[in-house]
Design a protein around this motif. Structure first.
Motif, short mmCIF file in Angstrom:
data_model
loop_
_atom_site.label_atom_id
_atom_site.label_comp_id
_atom_site.label_asym_id
_atom_site.label_seq_id
_atom_site.Cartn_x
_atom_site.Cartn_y
_atom_site.Cartn_z
N SER A 56 2.53 -5.30 -13.26
CA SER A 56 3.83 -5.38 -13.89
C SER A 56 4.94 -5.07 -12.88
O SER A 56 6.04 -5.60 -12.97
CB SER A 56 3.87 -4.49 -15.12
N SER A 57 4.64 -4.25 -11.87
CA SER A 57 5.65 -3.95 -10.87
C SER A 57 5.84 -5.10 -9.88
O SER A 57 6.88 -5.21 -9.24
CB SER A 57 5.28 -2.69 -10.10
N VAL A 58 4.83 -5.92 -9.76
CA VAL A 58 4.92 -7.05 -8.83
C VAL A 58 6.11 -7.93 -9.17
O VAL A 58 6.77 -8.50 -8.30
CB VAL A 58 3.59 -7.85 -8.86
N LEU A 59 6.43 -8.01 -10.46
CA LEU A 59 7.56 -8.83 -10.89
C LEU A 59 8.85 -8.41 -10.18
O LEU A 59 9.55 -9.23 -9.61
CB LEU A 59 7.78 -8.67 -12.39
N SER A 60 9.13 -7.11 -10.20
CA SER A 60 10.35 -6.64 -9.58
C SER A 60 10.29 -6.86 -8.07
O SER A 60 11.29 -7.17 -7.44
CB SER A 60 10.58 -5.17 -9.86
N ARG A 67 10.23 1.31 -1.13
CA ARG A 67 11.02 2.18 -2.02
C ARG A 67 11.15 1.55 -3.39
O ARG A 67 11.03 2.20 -4.43
CB ARG A 67 12.40 2.42 -1.44
N PHE A 68 11.40 0.27 -3.36
CA PHE A 68 11.57 -0.48 -4.59
C PHE A 68 10.31 -0.41 -5.45
O PHE A 68 10.34 -0.10 -6.63
CB PHE A 68 11.84 -1.92 -4.19
N LEU A 69 9.18 -0.69 -4.78
CA LEU A 69 7.91 -0.72 -5.49
C LEU A 69 7.57 0.66 -6.04
O LEU A 69 7.11 0.80 -7.17
CB LEU A 69 6.81 -1.21 -4.54
N ARG A 70 7.80 1.69 -5.24
CA ARG A 70 7.50 3.04 -5.67
C ARG A 70 8.30 3.39 -6.93
O ARG A 70 7.74 3.88 -7.91
CB ARG A 70 7.85 4.03 -4.57
N PRO A 112 0.81 -1.23 0.00
CA PRO A 112 0.00 0.00 0.00
C PRO A 112 0.84 1.28 0.00
O PRO A 112 0.54 2.21 -0.74
CB PRO A 112 -0.82 -0.10 1.29
N VAL A 113 1.90 1.29 0.80
CA VAL A 113 2.72 2.50 0.88
C VAL A 113 3.37 2.79 -0.47
O VAL A 113 3.34 3.91 -0.97
CB VAL A 113 3.80 2.37 1.98
N GLY A 114 3.95 1.76 -1.08
CA GLY A 114 4.64 1.95 -2.36
C GLY A 114 3.67 2.40 -3.44
O GLY A 114 3.96 3.34 -4.19
N VAL A 115 2.51 1.77 -3.51
CA VAL A 115 1.54 2.10 -4.55
C VAL A 115 1.02 3.53 -4.36
O VAL A 115 0.97 4.31 -5.29
CB VAL A 115 0.36 1.10 -4.55
N LEU A 127 8.13 4.11 -12.90
CA LEU A 127 8.53 3.79 -14.28
C LEU A 127 7.35 3.24 -15.05
O LEU A 127 7.08 3.65 -16.17
CB LEU A 127 9.65 2.75 -14.27
N THR A 128 6.65 2.29 -14.43
CA THR A 128 5.52 1.67 -15.12
C THR A 128 4.46 2.71 -15.47
O THR A 128 3.91 2.70 -16.57
CB THR A 128 4.88 0.60 -14.23
N LEU A 129 4.20 3.63 -14.54
CA LEU A 129 3.15 4.61 -14.76
C LEU A 129 3.48 5.54 -15.93
O LEU A 129 2.60 6.22 -16.44
CB LEU A 129 2.90 5.44 -13.50
N GLN A 130 4.73 5.58 -16.33
CA GLN A 130 5.08 6.42 -17.47
C GLN A 130 5.02 5.68 -18.79
O GLN A 130 5.26 6.25 -19.83
CB GLN A 130 6.49 6.98 -17.28
N SER A 131 4.73 4.38 -18.72
CA SER A 131 4.79 3.63 -19.98
C SER A 131 3.53 3.88 -20.80
O SER A 131 2.50 4.33 -20.31
CB SER A 131 4.99 2.14 -19.71
N ASP A 132 3.66 3.57 -22.09
CA ASP A 132 2.59 3.89 -23.03
C ASP A 132 1.29 3.18 -22.70
O ASP A 132 0.21 3.72 -22.91
CB ASP A 132 3.03 3.49 -24.45
N PHE A 133 1.40 1.93 -22.20
CA PHE A 133 0.15 1.21 -22.02
C PHE A 133 -0.68 1.80 -20.87
O PHE A 133 -1.90 1.63 -20.84
CB PHE A 133 0.37 -0.30 -21.87
N ILE A 134 -0.01 2.51 -19.97
CA ILE A 134 -0.76 3.19 -18.92
C ILE A 134 -1.51 4.39 -19.51
O ILE A 134 -2.67 4.65 -19.20
CB ILE A 134 0.19 3.66 -17.80
N MET A 135 -0.84 5.10 -20.41
CA MET A 135 -1.47 6.21 -21.12
C MET A 135 -2.69 5.71 -21.89
O MET A 135 -3.75 6.34 -21.89
CB MET A 135 -0.45 6.84 -22.06
N LEU A 136 -2.54 4.55 -22.52
CA LEU A 136 -3.66 4.00 -23.29
C LEU A 136 -4.82 3.66 -22.35
O LEU A 136 -5.98 3.97 -22.63
CB LEU A 136 -3.23 2.76 -24.06
N ALA A 137 -4.48 3.03 -21.22
CA ALA A 137 -5.53 2.68 -20.26
C ALA A 137 -6.28 3.93 -19.82
O ALA A 137 -7.51 3.95 -19.74
CB ALA A 137 -4.93 1.95 -19.07
#
Lengths: 325, 321, 384
Positions: free
Chosen positions: B237-241, B201-204, B115-118, B209-219
């Motif tokens: 997608s961030s869960v992977l890291s 920190r890691f998740l944030r 929750p904190v990271g998100v 990075l993910t939030l800047q990707s194109d597919f987020i813009m499309l969503a």
């Protein structure tokens, strides 16, 4: 960050921070950095000049102070809490906890800095060679780093230090030299140094790898400069920021490790002072003499924090990423 | 399949390197490991018993290692002559407390970090993000020992809920859930807070990075609500890291457990390891380190498998590889 | 539901009216004027091509109109009226009912614009469920129909696939299907074909055009390639340095372009009837710095036809012979001043072309000897 006039600007949703906000962020980071620097300077001066500073008592000194009736008494049995006589209170034997915390800082700083310095010389050289020539050193380093990541270093350290004790006690000789000198202080330094080599080498390697692709290195090479010259004149100076970041972050990690190691009984032995050891000795009395546990922990925390703050700032400034340490 | 075998080989190499280093380390400065093992000044009879059980102990290290390895893989986990206890019995007694502590530490770490990271990534550079960033930086600078002192001072001594310092003991959750909680909460928290700091920190960073990707813009352009963009599109997608980071922290977790078990209890495998080191109980040291390395390696293998579950691209690539 | 009081489908008048639109980014270097005072209208059912180099502001323009630029440090001014309703400055919460439902966007890179971790079916169904509250079976059926509309074979099977299992062209079709899902009245296509193979490009553009006619949808096609917009738009707007520099009906523009900049853009497209080693005319220099734009005409520093006046004074939009044709130039193509310079420019181009051809012949002769040119080696890395 400068704006490239192409679509990188136009495709990013959040292109830039407004200047005011950016300035604010920068000044906030500065506060952390300057706090770190001030704490470290203050601590280092106290730790290394303790004998000459009038308000720092001796490490083993059991001072006599004026009691309630005016007569001189000892402060044993955690008699005094934090106050004017004993800034951090007194411990079970009546020693001054402030003085002991300062001497503990001397131990922790010496051990960590010497280890990182040694690791930087050995690991730095290996990493530079590995990054420039690649090849087998590369593979050895990556296996060692993987091994270190797979196993807690504190256990290896405790194990080896325990064995070094027997080595010191034994009459084993190596090349005609005995091991009488191998005190706990040396044991900890040596094992920390060895455990730091591979991670340091890995960071230096990564930096060298990217530096050796840079244009000025390629240019020097194409002008016929010889390899040693390129390494020393072109690459080494550019490794300095990375090494500074490694020193600060590495020392922070080793300080924490020394704390843990001392706590489980594998740094210096009593009556010498170490933060972890003080916590271990006094924690059962936390109810009535909280200061004897809390102050050493606080010192450990603030010192680790200070090194991290400075290291983080340097790493951010020069864009150095820690792959592992 | 080639990928899996490559990873297995890598893990095998790590296992060999660590166990061999540990074996060498246990022999430093020791003229006679057999005597150490039997407990120092002992009779010839006892020494004969050790040699009878482990005849390879007076051979050279390079001969000892393969025989030890064979013993280990065939389930002979050593014997403690000073404690008169087999390695297997020791693990049965000491492993569960540590496993529970580690498990709860990871649960606590994730329960705080996600929750904190998100939220930090969502309200980037806002007050919450800044606060979380400073707090987590401070916690990263707190070794488990410092967090333990803080919990002891701020929580344990001020409530009567938890056992005093060093007093936590092992109670299985199925015997007494409340007893389990009382004994495990504080030690797990001491380990979990540090993990939460690293992971948030890691998740944030990864979410940013993910939030800047194109597919987020499309969503977004599809009219998807921010909450849905965050939880359904970005977090996945961030869960992977995050999973990788969890696996990377397992060995740090063991290191922390060694300290925390000494500090609060319960006395698990970390405590036993320190005791074995004090006693020069070399077979037990080797067995515990080997089992711990296998644990870390297994955690990494599980992560690799999870990766494939979460990311269809990897599933696809591995099928081809 | 809708944030708009009038339904876009029923209102009269132009669908989109943009007046003096400005998008500025506050940065550490200063204010970046990415879009700097753009005005135009778009009728329903029409297609407008927005053309310009990288950094001309065309992508920012389309994202501003759609309201996707809401980050801090973005300053918006002017007016965007959609179906008679002002939408500039609406909060994301209010825009959400327009996004996907009234306005949709196709992004440039189908590789990165589809969520790699979500099945294609889910990605198409998502807007249907959000905006139209469709039950999941209906939504699935609609998704299959949409995929058939955009000519995706084996649509049912694709629903369960992930983006990485499809080719680039297929992914772009999926993006179009997603954009069309709720039947928007306004479609933005941001370089929809740049990332695709040449053969696929034409198919995608035809598909967009066909869907536009079937659905009476307005389209804004953003591209750097005049060739792309030529056959697929009713009108073309050319952007440079954040400004609209020429706008005309497509046929008029190609028949009678006024801006030297538009002319240079045209020259940079390969033509089939020229010999194979003809050098494409590139526009010298870099796009203008949008923090400190040039004083006069923004194109003047790179313009072969610029005169003193161009560097001093910025031209305003002039109306050409055709009433819907506007341009921003003192010495447009066809003027006496232009023709005078054009002789020199053409001679220069011819000289360069000859030199390039000679170099190419030499290179061909060299490679006949079996040497791999250094550039090729570098590009292939150590594999060679």
């Amino acid at each position: 960050m400068t704006i490239a006039l192409d679509d990188t600007l136009t495709t990013s949703d959040e292109p830039e921070q407004p200047p005011a906000a950016a300035k604010k962020v920068r000044s906030r980071r500065q506060i952390g950095f300057w706090f770190g620097v001030s704490w470290l300077v203050l601590l280092a001066v106290h730790a290394f000049f303790a004998e000459w500073i009038p308000w720092v008592r001796g490490e083993q000194e059991v001072p006599r102070v004026a009691g309630p009736d005016g007569e001189l008494i000892r402060a044993s049995g955690y008699r005094f809490g934090p106050g004017l006589d004993f800034w951090f209170g007194s411990d079970a034997l009546g020693k001054d906890l402030f003085a002991r915390c300062i001497y503990a800082a001397r131990l922790a700083l010496t051990v960590s800095i010497v280890s990182i310095g040694g690791a930087l010389i050995i690991g730095g050289t290996l990493g530079m060679l590995a990054g420039y020539f690649k090849g087998w050193i590369d593979r050895v380093i990556s296996v060692l780093v993987d091994a270190l990541l797979a196993f807690p270093a504190i256990v290896i350290a405790a194990l080896v230090i325990g064995r070094f004790d027997s080595l010191q006690a034994s009459d084993i000789e190596f090349l005609g030299f005995g091991f009488d000198w191998l005190s706990r202080r040396w044991s900890v330094t040596i094992i920390f140094l060895f455990l730091s080599i591979a991670p340091v080498a890995r960071i230096v390697r990564a930096q060298t790898l990217s530096l050796s692709e840079r244009e000025y290195v390629l240019a020097a090479r194409s002008l016929g400069a010889r390899t040693p010259r390129i390494l020393v004149r072109e690459i080494l100076p550019n490794l300095v920021p990375a090494m500074v970041a490694v020193i600060f972050t590495g020392v922070a990690i080793l300080l924490a490790a020394e704390g843990g190691l001392a706590f489980i009984g594998y740094s210096v032995k009593p009556p010498e002072a170490s933060w972890g050891l003080m916590i271990s000795e006094n924690r059962t009395r936390i109810d009535d003499a909280w200061w004897a546990t809390v102050f050493p922990a606080l010192m450990l925390f603030l010192t680790v924090l200070a090194f991290n703050l400075v290291g983080d700032r340097v790493a951010k400034r020069f864009d150095i990423r820690e792959t592992s340490l | 399949m080639r990928y899996v075998s490559q990873r297995l080989l890598q893990f095998f190499v790590v296992f060999i390197v660590v166990t061999f280093i540990v074996m060498v380390a246990t022999r430093i400065g020791s003229a006679d490991p057999v005597r150490d093992l039997a407990g120092g000044a002992v009779s010839d009879q006892q020494i004969a018993r050790v040699l009878n059980d482990y005849p390879y102990l007076d051979q050279s290290l390079f001969l000892q290692y393969p025989q030890w390895l064979l013993d280990f893989v065939t389930g002979n986990l050593g014997y403690s002559y000073t404690q008169s206890q087999s390695g297997l019995a020791m693990f049965q007694q000491r492993l569960p407390p540590t496993l529970f502590m580690g498990f709860w530490a990871i649960v606590i770490g994730l329960a705080i970090a996600v929750p904190v990271g998100v939220y930090s990534a969502y309200k980037r550079d806002g007050a919450f993000d800044r606060g979380a960033s400073y707090t987590s930086f401070a916690f990263i600078s707190m070794p488990p020992l410092v967090i333990a002192v803080a919990l002891l001072f701020l929580v344990v001594t001020r409530t009567s809920l938890f056992p005093t310092v060093g007093g936590s003991s092992y109670i299985a959750p199925w015997d007494s859930p409340w007893g389990h909680f009382r004994n495990f909460f504080i030690p797990s928290l001491a380990l979990g807070l540090g993990l939460a700091a690293v992971w948030s920190r890691f998740l944030r960073a990864d979410m940013n990075l993910t939030l800047q990707s194109d597919f987020i813009m499309l969503a977004k352009a599809k009219g998807v609500s921010p909450a849905r963009v965050l939880w359904r599109h970005a977090l996945r997608s961030s869960v992977l890291s995050l999973i990788t980071s969890v696996a990377l922290q397992v060995s740090a977790l063991i290191g922390g457990a060694v300290v925390v078990e000494q500090f609060f209890g319960p006395r698990g495998i970390g405590d036993r390891l320190v005791f074995a080191i004090q006693q020069n109980d070399i077979l037990i040291i080797q067995a515990i380190t080997a089992v711990l390395v296998v644990g870390v390696v297994l955690a990494n293998l599980i992560v690799d498998l999870l990766y494939a579950v979460v990311d269809p691209r990897i599933r696809h690539a591995r099928k081809l590889g | 539901m809708s944030g708009l009081q009038t339904d876009a489908r029923q209102s009269t008048g132009p669908l989109l009216e943009i007046t003096d639109l400005k998008t500025h980014f506050a940065t550490e270097r200063g204010l970046v004027r990415a879009v700097d005072g753009v005005t135009f209208t778009l009728e329903r059912g029409k297609a407008l091509g927005v053309v310009g180099e990288s950094g001309s502001g065309k992508t920012v323009l389309s994202r501003t109109i759609m309201g996707l630029l809401t980050a801090r440090g973005v300053e918006l001014s002017g007016s965007v009226r959609f179906a008679g309703q002002e939408i500039l400055g609406l909060k994301a919460k209010e825009m959400r009912h327009i996004w996907g439902r009234e306005m949709a966007m196709i992004f440039q890179d189908p590789m990165s614009s589809l969520n790699p971790l979500m099945k294609i079916g889910r990605q198409i169904v998502e807007p249907l469920q959000i905006h139209l509250d469709m039950p999941s079976d209906d939504a699935k059926a609609t998704a299959v129909r949409l995929m058939k509309d955009v000519r995706i074979p084996e649509a049912e099977r694709r629903l369960e696939q992930y983006p990485h299992e499809l080719s680039g062209g297929m992914r772009q079709r999926i993006m179009i299907a997603i954009a069309l899902a709720c039947g928007p009245t306004m479609l933005f296509a941001d370089e929809p074909t740049t990332a695709l193979d040449v053969t696929v490009q034409a198919q995608i553009l035809d598909l967009i055009g066909e869907q536009r006619r079937d659905r009476n949808m307005s389209v804004i096609l953003v591209t750097h390639d005049l060739g792309v917009v030529a056959g697929h738009t009713d009108e073309i707007a050319v952007m440079y340095g954040g400004r609209l520099v020429e706008k005309a009906p497509t046929k008029t523009l190609f028949a009678n372009m006024k801006m030297p900049y538009t002319k240079s853009l045209l020259r940079s497209i390969p033509k089939l009837d020229e010999p194979s080693h003809t050098r494409l005319a590139t526009i010298p220099g870099r796009p203008p710095d949008l923090v400190n734009p040039p004083k006069g005409c923004r194109f003047a520093p790179r313009c072969a036809y610029a005169r003193d006046r161009c560097h001093e004074e910025e031209p305003v939009l002039e109306v050409a012979e055709h009433p819907e044709h506007v341009y921003r130039c003192f010495y447009p193509v066809g003027s006496a001043e232009f023709e005078e310079r054009d002789e020199q420019v053409k001679a220069e181009l011819a000289r360069e072309a000859a030199a390039v051809r000679a170099a190419a012949d030499q290179a061909a002769a060299d490679s006949a000897h079996g040497d791999v040119p250094l550039a090729a080696q570098l590009m292939h890395g150590k594999d060679i």
